[in-house]
Design an enzyme around this catalytic site. Structure first.
Site, PDB file in Angstrom:
ATOM      1  N   LYS A   1     -10.955  -3.282  -1.171  1.00  0.00           N
ATOM      2  CA  LYS A   1     -11.711  -2.025  -1.163  1.00  0.00           C
ATOM      3  C   LYS A   1     -10.783  -0.829  -1.311  1.00  0.00           C
ATOM      4  O   LYS A   1     -11.226   0.274  -1.567  1.00  0.00           O
ATOM      5  CB  LYS A   1     -12.582  -1.902   0.077  1.00  0.00           C
ATOM      6  CG  LYS A   1     -11.884  -2.043   1.401  1.00  0.00           C
ATOM      7  CD  LYS A   1     -12.900  -2.174   2.533  1.00  0.00           C
ATOM      8  CE  LYS A   1     -12.254  -2.778   3.761  1.00  0.00           C
ATOM      9  NZ  LYS A   1     -13.174  -3.418   4.667  1.00  0.00           N
TER      10      LYS A   1
ATOM     11  N   LYS B   1      -5.722  -9.622  -4.945  1.00  0.00           N
ATOM     12  CA  LYS B   1      -6.905  -9.904  -4.117  1.00  0.00           C
ATOM     13  C   LYS B   1      -8.031  -8.902  -4.425  1.00  0.00           C
ATOM     14  O   LYS B   1      -7.755  -7.782  -4.876  1.00  0.00           O
ATOM     15  CB  LYS B   1      -6.541  -9.852  -2.629  1.00  0.00           C
ATOM     16  CG  LYS B   1      -6.216  -8.463  -2.121  1.00  0.00           C
ATOM     17  CD  LYS B   1      -6.076  -8.417  -0.609  1.00  0.00           C
ATOM     18  CE  LYS B   1      -5.750  -6.988  -0.192  1.00  0.00           C
ATOM     19  NZ  LYS B   1      -5.660  -6.752   1.220  1.00  0.00           N
TER      20      LYS B   1
ATOM     21  N   LYS C   1       0.813  -1.216   0.000  1.00  0.00           N
ATOM     22  CA  LYS C   1       0.000   0.000   0.000  1.00  0.00           C
ATOM     23  C   LYS C   1       0.846   1.265   0.000  1.00  0.00           C
ATOM     24  O   LYS C   1       0.368   2.335   0.363  1.00  0.00           O
ATOM     25  CB  LYS C   1      -0.952  -0.009   1.204  1.00  0.00           C
ATOM     26  CG  LYS C   1      -2.064  -1.025   1.033  1.00  0.00           C
ATOM     27  CD  LYS C   1      -3.061  -0.948   2.154  1.00  0.00           C
ATOM     28  CE  LYS C   1      -4.185  -1.946   1.961  1.00  0.00           C
ATOM     29  NZ  LYS C   1      -4.865  -2.241   3.211  1.00  0.00           N
TER      30      LYS C   1
HETATM   31  P1  TYM Z   1      -9.730  -5.388   6.389  1.00  0.00           P
HETATM   32  O1  TYM Z   1     -10.716  -4.427   6.907  1.00  0.00           O
HETATM   33  O2  TYM Z   1      -8.843  -4.966   5.256  1.00  0.00           O
HETATM   34  O3  TYM Z   1     -10.470  -6.699   5.939  1.00  0.00           O
HETATM   35  C1  TYM Z   1     -11.449  -7.288   6.782  1.00  0.00           C
HETATM   36  C2  TYM Z   1     -11.377  -8.803   6.666  1.00  0.00           C
HETATM   37  O4  TYM Z   1     -11.651  -9.203   5.324  1.00  0.00           O
HETATM   38  C3  TYM Z   1     -10.609 -10.054   4.866  1.00  0.00           C
HETATM   39  N1  TYM Z   1     -10.418  -9.847   3.426  1.00  0.00           N
HETATM   40  C4  TYM Z   1     -10.389 -10.836   2.544  1.00  0.00           C
HETATM   41  N2  TYM Z   1     -10.518 -12.169   2.694  1.00  0.00           N
HETATM   42  C5  TYM Z   1     -10.455 -12.909   1.588  1.00  0.00           C
HETATM   43  N3  TYM Z   1     -10.270 -12.389   0.323  1.00  0.00           N
HETATM   44  C6  TYM Z   1     -10.135 -11.047   0.138  1.00  0.00           C
HETATM   45  N4  TYM Z   1      -9.967 -10.557  -1.058  1.00  0.00           N
HETATM   46  C7  TYM Z   1     -10.189 -10.218   1.289  1.00  0.00           C
HETATM   47  N5  TYM Z   1     -10.095  -8.881   1.457  1.00  0.00           N
HETATM   48  C8  TYM Z   1     -10.232  -8.670   2.783  1.00  0.00           C
HETATM   49  C9  TYM Z   1      -9.380  -9.619   5.637  1.00  0.00           C
HETATM   50  O5  TYM Z   1      -8.391 -10.619   5.662  1.00  0.00           O
HETATM   51  C10 TYM Z   1      -9.979  -9.345   6.994  1.00  0.00           C
HETATM   52  O6  TYM Z   1     -10.108 -10.546   7.714  1.00  0.00           O
HETATM   53  N6  TYM Z   1      -6.276  -5.033   9.990  1.00  0.00           N
HETATM   54  C11 TYM Z   1      -7.519  -5.663   9.583  1.00  0.00           C
HETATM   55  C12 TYM Z   1      -8.675  -5.369  10.502  1.00  0.00           C
HETATM   56  C13 TYM Z   1      -8.377  -5.660  11.931  1.00  0.00           C
HETATM   57  C14 TYM Z   1      -8.419  -6.924  12.572  1.00  0.00           C
HETATM   58  C15 TYM Z   1      -8.076  -6.671  13.926  1.00  0.00           C
HETATM   59  C16 TYM Z   1      -8.709  -8.216  12.137  1.00  0.00           C
HETATM   60  C17 TYM Z   1      -8.036  -4.730  12.855  1.00  0.00           C
HETATM   61  N7  TYM Z   1      -7.858  -5.333  14.046  1.00  0.00           N
HETATM   62  C18 TYM Z   1      -8.005  -7.714  14.859  1.00  0.00           C
HETATM   63  C19 TYM Z   1      -8.634  -9.236  13.081  1.00  0.00           C
HETATM   64  C20 TYM Z   1      -8.281  -8.985  14.407  1.00  0.00           C
HETATM   65  C21 TYM Z   1      -7.886  -5.167   8.210  1.00  0.00           C
HETATM   66  O7  TYM Z   1      -7.422  -4.153   7.768  1.00  0.00           O
HETATM   67  O8  TYM Z   1      -8.827  -5.956   7.563  1.00  0.00           O
END
Ligand code: TYM
Length: 338
Positions: A210, A207, A119
């Site tokens: 968003k 992947k 990113k």
């Molecule tokens: P975030 O908000 O980018 O994504 C949320 C969740 O969606 C999953 N995800 C995907 N899974 C499969 N294929 C894809 N293309 C795909 N795009 C997104 C992500 O793996 C995630 O599980 N840092 C994290 C949010 C977070 C978090 C936490 C998660 C903050 N604190 C504590 C678990 C535990 C994030 O940016 O996910």
């Protein structure tokens, strides 16, 4: 004995997409159905994480509430007493613990995080928040002693980092933190052979995301079902003709469609491997359109007042748990008398 904690968070910088649903929301809903009463489930919106990349701040507050509704529409039963929904910024212990953890995290290990590099890690003006967010994520997990963290493949490295950090601090101060399970056990726990990575329909080597402007490659949960079906019909595949047994290395586009089919329709009897690409797309387009139609009907029915009542009660309850952990850590590092 206290119940083991399953925890996951989803940033609300925009609407959720199918990757978010299949990678993180569905496993939580399935866990709740399979193990109701046995585990504590924390499903939260890390709203502080939501501006690690630039967003429209004027929309964040409403978007957060909107995305909390998605949890309910996806089937999360918020009446379960062991299930907690909350917003990260409403529980100041997340930010406070982050600072303490920061002082034990290494610049080198954070610089190697793939998400950071992807990113814009090389850019002079990349935000310190983007660099630092795995530490905030570690605080999110460690405050509640969570062992199980259902996330998509892109977030696995951050869970590994959380484990390393927890073990490092435990070695110095004694058993302060519950260490989350390793990646192999995490996948096994949610009944999958490996973590899920849904690909862009247009650029299947990447992947579904968003943060990237890729509307034709991304299925948003609020997409019109017919439009979503069209996106599937024009998904990038390859120059073979039959589905066979595709792998993500050599045939990512077809493997992606097969994966979406398997996750959205686990009980289907369709024999995909014998199908032409056209037939595969027809079947997947229908499954996706039906899923969106049902999901959107449920989303429109979510009772906002009931959601807010539960949210506020849970934010009080989780604050108490988080503050207990924070106090323990503050004592260990010498900020409070032991
Ligand atoms: P975030 O908000 O980018 O994504 C949320 C969740 O969606 C999953 N995800 C995907 N899974 C499969 N294929 C894809 N293309 C795909 N795009 C997104 C992500 O793996 C995630 O599980 N840092 C994290 C949010 C977070 C978090 C936490 C998660 C903050 N604190 C504590 C678990 C535990 C994030 O940016 O996910």
């Amino acid at each position: 004995m206290q119940k083991q904690v399953i925890l996951t968070g989803l940033r609300s910088n925009s609407e959720f997409h199918l990757g978010n649903y299949l990678g993180a929301i569905l496993p939580m809903v399935e866990m709740q159905k399979r193990h109701a009463g046995q585990y504590q489930l924390n499903m939260f919106i890390p709203d502080l994480h939501s501006f690690t990349t630039p967003i429209d701040h004027g929309k964040l507050y409403q978007q957060t509430l909107q995305n909390l509704k998605v949890f309910v529409a996806a089937g999360l039963d918020i009446d379960q007493p062991d299930t907690f929904i909350y917003r990260q910024s409403y529980i100041p212990a997340h930010s406070e613990l982050t600072w303490i953890l920061d002082c034990f995290a290494y610049f080198g290990e954070l610089s190697r995080m793939t998400e950071f590099k992807d990113k814009g890690g090389n850019n002079e003006n990349v935000s310190v928040g983007l660099f630092n967010y795995p530490v905030l994520m570690a605080a999110d997990i460690l405050l509640y002693g969570a062992k199980w963290i259902p996330v998509g493949e892109d977030q696995r490295q951050h869970v590994e980092f959380t484990r390393d950090l927890a073990m490092r601090i435990n070695n110095k101060f004694g058993d302060l933190f519950v260490v989350p399970e390793d990646n192999a056990k995490q996948a096994e726990f949610v009944g999958r052979s490996e973590p899920v990575r849904i690909r862009s329909l247009r650029n299947p080597e990447r992947k579904m995301s968003k943060s990237v402007d890729d509307p034709a490659g991304t299925i948003m949960l609020i997409d019109n079902p017919e439009e979503a079906a069209k996106k599937i019909m024009s998904a990038t595949t390859d120059n073979l003709e039959k589905v066979g047994n595709p792998d993500f290395e050599s045939r990512p586009g077809v493997a992606n469609l097969v994966q979406i089919h398997k996750l959205l329709s686990p009980d289907s009897q369709n024999n995909l491997s014998e199908m032409s690409y056209k037939d595969l797309k027809d079947v997947v387009a229908k499954i996706v359109a039906d899923f969106l139609t049902n999901f959107q009907t449920r989303l429109a029915q979510v009772d906002e007042q009931q959601l807010l009542t539960k949210l506020e009660a849970d934010e009080q309850a989780t604050s108490r748990i988080a503050n207990e952990t924070l106090t323990k850590v503050q004592k260990a590092v010498g900020l409070r008398p032991s």
